[in-house]
Design a protein around this motif. Structure first.
Motif, PDB file in Angstrom:
ATOM      1  N   ALA A 169      15.616 -84.025 -17.275  1.00 13.05           N
ATOM      2  CA  ALA A 169      15.563 -82.645 -16.802  1.00 13.05           C
ATOM      3  C   ALA A 169      16.191 -81.662 -17.774  1.00 13.05           C
ATOM      4  CB  ALA A 169      16.263 -82.542 -15.443  1.00 13.05           C
ATOM      5  N   THR A 170      17.061 -82.134 -18.648  1.00 12.56           N
ATOM      6  CA  THR A 170      17.803 -81.205 -19.503  1.00 12.56           C
ATOM      7  C   THR A 170      17.453 -81.303 -20.984  1.00 12.56           C
ATOM      8  OG1 THR A 170      19.630 -82.784 -19.677  1.00 12.56           O
ATOM      9  CG2 THR A 170      19.758 -81.134 -17.915  1.00 12.56           C
ATOM     10  N   THR A 171      16.566 -82.210 -21.354  1.00  9.20           N
ATOM     11  CA  THR A 171      16.172 -82.341 -22.756  1.00  9.20           C
ATOM     12  C   THR A 171      14.663 -82.532 -22.845  1.00  9.20           C
ATOM     13  OG1 THR A 171      16.432 -84.739 -22.760  1.00  9.20           O
ATOM     14  CG2 THR A 171      18.351 -83.455 -23.413  1.00  9.20           C
ATOM     15  N   VAL A 172      14.148 -82.380 -24.042  1.00  9.29           N
ATOM     16  CA  VAL A 172      12.732 -82.663 -24.276  1.00  9.29           C
ATOM     17  C   VAL A 172      12.609 -84.157 -24.525  1.00  9.29           C
ATOM     18  CG1 VAL A 172      10.776 -82.242 -25.789  1.00  9.29           C
ATOM     19  CG2 VAL A 172      12.355 -80.373 -25.244  1.00  9.29           C
ATOM     20  N   VAL A 173      11.913 -84.820 -23.636  1.00  9.09           N
ATOM     21  CA  VAL A 173      11.746 -86.266 -23.733  1.00  9.09           C
ATOM     22  C   VAL A 173      10.315 -86.541 -24.201  1.00  9.09           C
ATOM     23  CG1 VAL A 173      11.824 -88.442 -22.471  1.00  9.09           C
ATOM     24  CG2 VAL A 173      13.416 -86.623 -21.888  1.00  9.09           C
ATOM     25  N   PRO A 174      10.156 -87.090 -25.416  1.00 11.49           N
ATOM     26  CA  PRO A 174       8.805 -87.285 -25.938  1.00 11.49           C
ATOM     27  C   PRO A 174       7.954 -88.261 -25.129  1.00 11.49           C
ATOM     28  CG  PRO A 174      10.438 -88.258 -27.418  1.00 11.49           C
ATOM     29  CD  PRO A 174      11.193 -87.524 -26.341  1.00 11.49           C
ATOM     30  N   ASN A 175       8.562 -89.227 -24.518  1.00 15.53           N
ATOM     31  CA  ASN A 175       7.813 -90.211 -23.722  1.00 15.53           C
ATOM     32  C   ASN A 175       8.084 -90.013 -22.238  1.00 15.53           C
ATOM     33  OD1 ASN A 175      10.472 -91.018 -23.943  1.00 15.53           O
ATOM     34  ND2 ASN A 175      10.011 -93.196 -24.021  1.00 15.53           N
ATOM     35  N   PHE A 176       8.011 -88.769 -21.778  1.00 20.79           N
ATOM     36  CA  PHE A 176       8.364 -88.393 -20.414  1.00 20.79           C
ATOM     37  C   PHE A 176       7.612 -89.222 -19.376  1.00 20.79           C
ATOM     38  CE2 PHE A 176       8.043 -85.919 -16.542  1.00 20.79           C
ATOM     39  CZ  PHE A 176       9.320 -85.462 -16.358  1.00 20.79           C
ATOM     40  N   CYS A 177       6.302 -89.350 -19.538  1.00 20.37           N
ATOM     41  CA  CYS A 177       5.497 -90.073 -18.540  1.00 20.37           C
ATOM     42  C   CYS A 177       5.899 -91.545 -18.455  1.00 20.37           C
ATOM     43  CB  CYS A 177       4.014 -89.947 -18.861  1.00 20.37           C
ATOM     44  SG  CYS A 177       3.394 -88.268 -18.621  1.00 20.37           S
ATOM     45  N   ASP A 178       6.116 -92.165 -19.610  1.00 21.40           N
ATOM     46  CA  ASP A 178       6.529 -93.569 -19.608  1.00 21.40           C
ATOM     47  C   ASP A 178       7.899 -93.733 -18.966  1.00 21.40           C
ATOM     48  OD1 ASP A 178       4.197 -94.302 -20.900  1.00 21.40           O
ATOM     49  OD2 ASP A 178       5.104 -94.260 -22.897  1.00 21.40           O
ATOM     50  N   MET A 179       8.808 -92.815 -19.284  1.00 20.13           N
ATOM     51  CA  MET A 179      10.157 -92.886 -18.731  1.00 20.13           C
ATOM     52  C   MET A 179      10.117 -92.677 -17.213  1.00 20.13           C
ATOM     53  SD  MET A 179      13.397 -90.857 -20.264  1.00 20.13           S
ATOM     54  CE  MET A 179      15.009 -91.558 -20.213  1.00 20.13           C
ATOM     55  N   ALA A 180       9.317 -91.700 -16.760  1.00 20.96           N
ATOM     56  CA  ALA A 180       9.199 -91.430 -15.324  1.00 20.96           C
ATOM     57  C   ALA A 180       8.595 -92.628 -14.597  1.00 20.96           C
ATOM     58  CB  ALA A 180       8.353 -90.183 -15.087  1.00 20.96           C
ATOM     59  N   ALA A 181       7.584 -93.254 -15.185  1.00 21.59           N
ATOM     60  CA  ALA A 181       6.973 -94.425 -14.560  1.00 21.59           C
ATOM     61  C   ALA A 181       7.969 -95.574 -14.464  1.00 21.59           C
ATOM     62  CB  ALA A 181       5.740 -94.856 -15.347  1.00 21.59           C
ATOM     63  N   GLY A 182       8.782 -95.741 -15.493  1.00 17.18           N
ATOM     64  CA  GLY A 182       9.807 -96.783 -15.461  1.00 17.18           C
ATOM     65  C   GLY A 182      10.836 -96.533 -14.373  1.00 17.18           C
ATOM     66  N   LEU A 183      11.253 -95.291 -14.238  1.00 20.18           N
ATOM     67  CA  LEU A 183      12.218 -94.948 -13.190  1.00 20.18           C
ATOM     68  C   LEU A 183      11.616 -95.145 -11.805  1.00 20.18           C
ATOM     69  CD1 LEU A 183      13.833 -91.764 -14.749  1.00 20.18           C
ATOM     70  CD2 LEU A 183      14.883 -94.004 -14.490  1.00 20.18           C
ATOM     71  N   GLN A 184      10.351 -94.781 -11.660  1.00 26.18           N
ATOM     72  CA  GLN A 184       9.685 -94.979 -10.377  1.00 26.18           C
ATOM     73  C   GLN A 184       9.667 -96.467 -10.021  1.00 26.18           C
ATOM     74  OE1 GLN A 184       5.582 -93.760 -10.284  1.00 26.18           O
ATOM     75  NE2 GLN A 184       5.448 -93.961  -8.081  1.00 26.18           N
ATOM     76  N   GLY A 185       9.406 -97.305 -10.997  1.00 32.35           N
ATOM     77  CA  GLY A 185       9.411 -98.743 -10.760  1.00 32.35           C
ATOM     78  C   GLY A 185      10.784 -99.251 -10.363  1.00 32.35           C
ATOM     79  N   GLN A 186      11.820 -98.737 -11.017  1.00 36.36           N
ATOM     80  CA  GLN A 186      13.186 -99.157 -10.689  1.00 36.36           C
ATOM     81  C   GLN A 186      13.558 -98.753  -9.261  1.00 36.36           C
ATOM     82  OE1 GLN A 186      16.158 -98.020 -13.631  1.00 36.36           O
ATOM     83  NE2 GLN A 186      14.611 -98.164 -15.226  1.00 36.36           N
ATOM     84  N   VAL A 187      13.185 -97.526  -8.876  1.00 38.53           N
ATOM     85  CA  VAL A 187      13.477 -97.052  -7.521  1.00 38.53           C
ATOM     86  C   VAL A 187      12.719 -97.900  -6.495  1.00 38.53           C
ATOM     87  CG1 VAL A 187      13.186 -95.108  -5.923  1.00 38.53           C
ATOM     88  CG2 VAL A 187      14.100 -94.714  -8.213  1.00 38.53           C
TER      89      VAL A 187
END
Length: 51
Positions: free
Chosen positions: A17-35
């Motif tokens: 939320a506070t930085t530009v993340v180049p692999n945002f979609c991959d990171m979000a998908a990984g977090l969704q899986g963890q949750v």
């Protein structure tokens, strides 16, 4: 639910939320899986408390 796992996910979301993340979609998908894993584990341990 394991508090440490939730804190790690929270911290990763803060970074996203506070930085530009180049692999945002991959990171979000990984977090969704963890949750989802945490939710599934909790449901198995406490089947009467969650739908």
């Amino acid at each position: 639910m394991p508090l440490e796992a939730l804190e790690r996910i929270r911290d990763q979301l803060h970074v996203m939320a506070t930085t530009v993340v180049p692999n945002f979609c991959d990171m979000a998908a990984g977090l969704q899986g963890q949750v989802q894993e945490l939710l599934d584990g909790y449901r198995l341990e406490q089947p009467e408390t969650m739908p």
